[in-house]
Write a protein that holds these residues in place. Structure first.
Motif, mmCIF file in Angstrom:
data_model
loop_
_atom_site.group_PDB
_atom_site.id
_atom_site.type_symbol
_atom_site.label_atom_id
_atom_site.label_comp_id
_atom_site.label_asym_id
_atom_site.label_seq_id
_atom_site.Cartn_x
_atom_site.Cartn_y
_atom_site.Cartn_z
ATOM 1 N N PHE A 20 0.837 -1.201 0.000
ATOM 2 C CA PHE A 20 0.000 0.000 0.000
ATOM 3 C C PHE A 20 0.874 1.254 0.000
ATOM 4 O O PHE A 20 2.040 1.209 0.397
ATOM 5 C CB PHE A 20 -0.929 -0.008 1.222
ATOM 6 C CG PHE A 20 -2.010 -1.059 1.141
ATOM 7 C CD1 PHE A 20 -3.225 -0.764 0.565
ATOM 8 C CD2 PHE A 20 -1.785 -2.333 1.628
ATOM 9 C CE1 PHE A 20 -4.224 -1.731 0.478
ATOM 10 C CE2 PHE A 20 -2.766 -3.308 1.549
ATOM 11 C CZ PHE A 20 -3.989 -3.000 0.966
ATOM 12 N N PRO A 21 0.298 2.412 -0.430
ATOM 13 C CA PRO A 21 1.061 3.664 -0.391
ATOM 14 C C PRO A 21 1.444 4.028 1.040
ATOM 15 O O PRO A 21 0.717 3.700 1.981
ATOM 16 C CB PRO A 21 0.070 4.693 -0.970
ATOM 17 C CG PRO A 21 -0.934 3.884 -1.733
ATOM 18 C CD PRO A 21 -1.037 2.586 -0.999
ATOM 19 N N PRO A 22 2.574 4.702 1.224
ATOM 20 C CA PRO A 22 3.488 5.196 0.185
ATOM 21 C C PRO A 22 4.550 4.189 -0.227
ATOM 22 O O PRO A 22 5.382 4.497 -1.068
ATOM 23 C CB PRO A 22 4.140 6.397 0.855
ATOM 24 C CG PRO A 22 4.181 6.027 2.297
ATOM 25 C CD PRO A 22 2.930 5.238 2.553
ATOM 26 N N GLY A 23 4.537 2.973 0.356
ATOM 27 C CA GLY A 23 5.554 1.976 0.023
ATOM 28 C C GLY A 23 5.394 1.407 -1.370
ATOM 29 O O GLY A 23 6.328 1.353 -2.169
ATOM 30 N N ASP A 24 4.153 0.949 -1.670
ATOM 31 C CA ASP A 24 3.807 0.431 -3.004
ATOM 32 C C ASP A 24 4.784 -0.640 -3.491
ATOM 33 O O ASP A 24 5.171 -0.660 -4.668
ATOM 34 C CB ASP A 24 3.743 1.564 -4.027
ATOM 35 C CG ASP A 24 2.595 2.521 -3.764
ATOM 36 O OD1 ASP A 24 1.480 2.056 -3.491
ATOM 37 O OD2 ASP A 24 2.812 3.745 -3.822
ATOM 38 N N LEU A 148 -1.859 10.734 2.348
ATOM 39 C CA LEU A 148 -1.044 11.466 1.376
ATOM 40 C C LEU A 148 -1.345 12.951 1.339
ATOM 41 O O LEU A 148 -0.821 13.667 0.488
ATOM 42 C CB LEU A 148 -1.246 10.848 -0.018
ATOM 43 C CG LEU A 148 -0.892 9.357 -0.137
ATOM 44 C CD1 LEU A 148 -1.150 8.858 -1.557
ATOM 45 C CD2 LEU A 148 0.557 9.112 0.262
ATOM 46 N N ALA A 177 -2.083 4.001 8.430
ATOM 47 C CA ALA A 177 -1.423 5.126 7.755
ATOM 48 C C ALA A 177 -0.790 6.108 8.734
ATOM 49 O O ALA A 177 -1.359 6.438 9.764
ATOM 50 C CB ALA A 177 -2.383 5.869 6.829
ATOM 51 N N CYS A 247 3.699 0.262 5.934
ATOM 52 C CA CYS A 247 4.278 -0.219 4.682
ATOM 53 C C CYS A 247 5.747 -0.569 4.854
ATOM 54 O O CYS A 247 6.372 -1.085 3.927
ATOM 55 C CB CYS A 247 4.068 0.784 3.552
ATOM 56 S SG CYS A 247 4.892 2.352 3.790
#
Length: 268
Positions: A20-24, A148, A177, A247
């Motif tokens: 998942f963001p921000p790791g992606d 974000l 998050a 993440c």
């Protein structure tokens, strides 16, 4: 300070949200990394692998038998039945659903035995009424502590009010998050105010002082406070604050080691 023994306040605290963001992180990298976490000295601290519905087929081809997986379904109850149908070969231990509490409870009737449910409720007006609906059920509340954009981060007062409300209802919660680091801080690149997971843990141990604890920026003071927790206070804190999605597994472990809260072993 002496390192905390295990089992301790961090067992199962770090849910693996690598994709998942921000790791992606791509699945072909994230799954082997998670399997390595499961075999590492810190394995007891790592929770399930979090995965969205659109990646389940690819995950099933990569996962090893017994790898615990939790489904993250931001699309609401209508995603649940198709997602469960796509989990053949996976060991599903949890489902996280974004929905109103009543709709989520109705959907959770589909959950197989032993699968935990968490409900991500919308912030703002009506939140406490939604918590009333969840209270007394087997399910957790899920609270967003970042994202974000700056507005995705709740203030100390807002997060403290949520923690107190859950304590008053004896309702466990998880966070998602923005909690990669142990201590509250300002991100130098974005200017966002990040909560620290040690702050949240200590606020869960003492909800009456939650806003004060959430505002603390001294890692030394927070680490000392964690080491001073009694077994009963640790149990209270972790019965309330069950986990958070990160993440990066390395970042929270590095922070704990730097604060003297983990044995000095190599982190990932």
């Amino acid at each position: 300070m002496n390192p905390l023994p295990t089992p301790g306040p961090f067992d199962g605290l770090f849910d693996d949200a690598a994709v998942f963001p921000p790791g992606d992180l791509p699945l072909p990298q994230a799954v082997p990394a998670h399997l390595a976490h499961q075999d590492a000295w810190y394995a007891e601290l790592v929770g399930p692998f979090l995965c969205g519905a659109n990646r389940l087929a690819d995950l099933a081809a990569l996962a090893e038998p017994g790898m615990p997986v939790a489904l993250v379904l931001p699309g609401g109850p209508e995603q649940l039945a198709p997602a469960l149908a796509a989990t053949a070969g996976l060991t599903v231990v949890g489902v996280e659903l974004a929905a109103g509490a009543r709709a989520a409870l109705a959907a959770f009737a589909q959950l197989p035995d032993g699968v935990a449910g968490a409900v991500e409720l919308p912030r703002g007006p009506g939140l406490f009424e939604e918590l009333d609906v969840l209270a007394g059920t087997p399910y957790r509340a899920k609270y967003r502590t970042g994202g974000l954009a700056a507005e995705a981060f709740p203030t100390e007062a807002e997060l403290a009010a949520f923690i107190r409300a859950c304590a008053e209802r004896d309702l466990p919660f998880k966070c998602t998050a923005g909690l990669h680091n142990a201590v509250r801080h300002t991100d130098h690149a974005t200017g966002f105010e990040h909560h620290g997971f040690l702050n949240v843990l200590l606020a869960a141990a003492d909800p009456a002082r939650a806003e004060e604890v959430l505002a603390e920026r001294s890692g030394k003071l927070l680490a000392s406070a964690v080491l001073d927790l009694t077994p009963g206070q640790i149990e209270q804190a972790r019965s309330a604050f069950t986990a958070f999605g990160t993440c990066s597994i390395a970042e929270p472990l590095d922070d704990l080691a730097a604060l003297g809260l983990l044995p000095h072993q190599e982190t990932p």
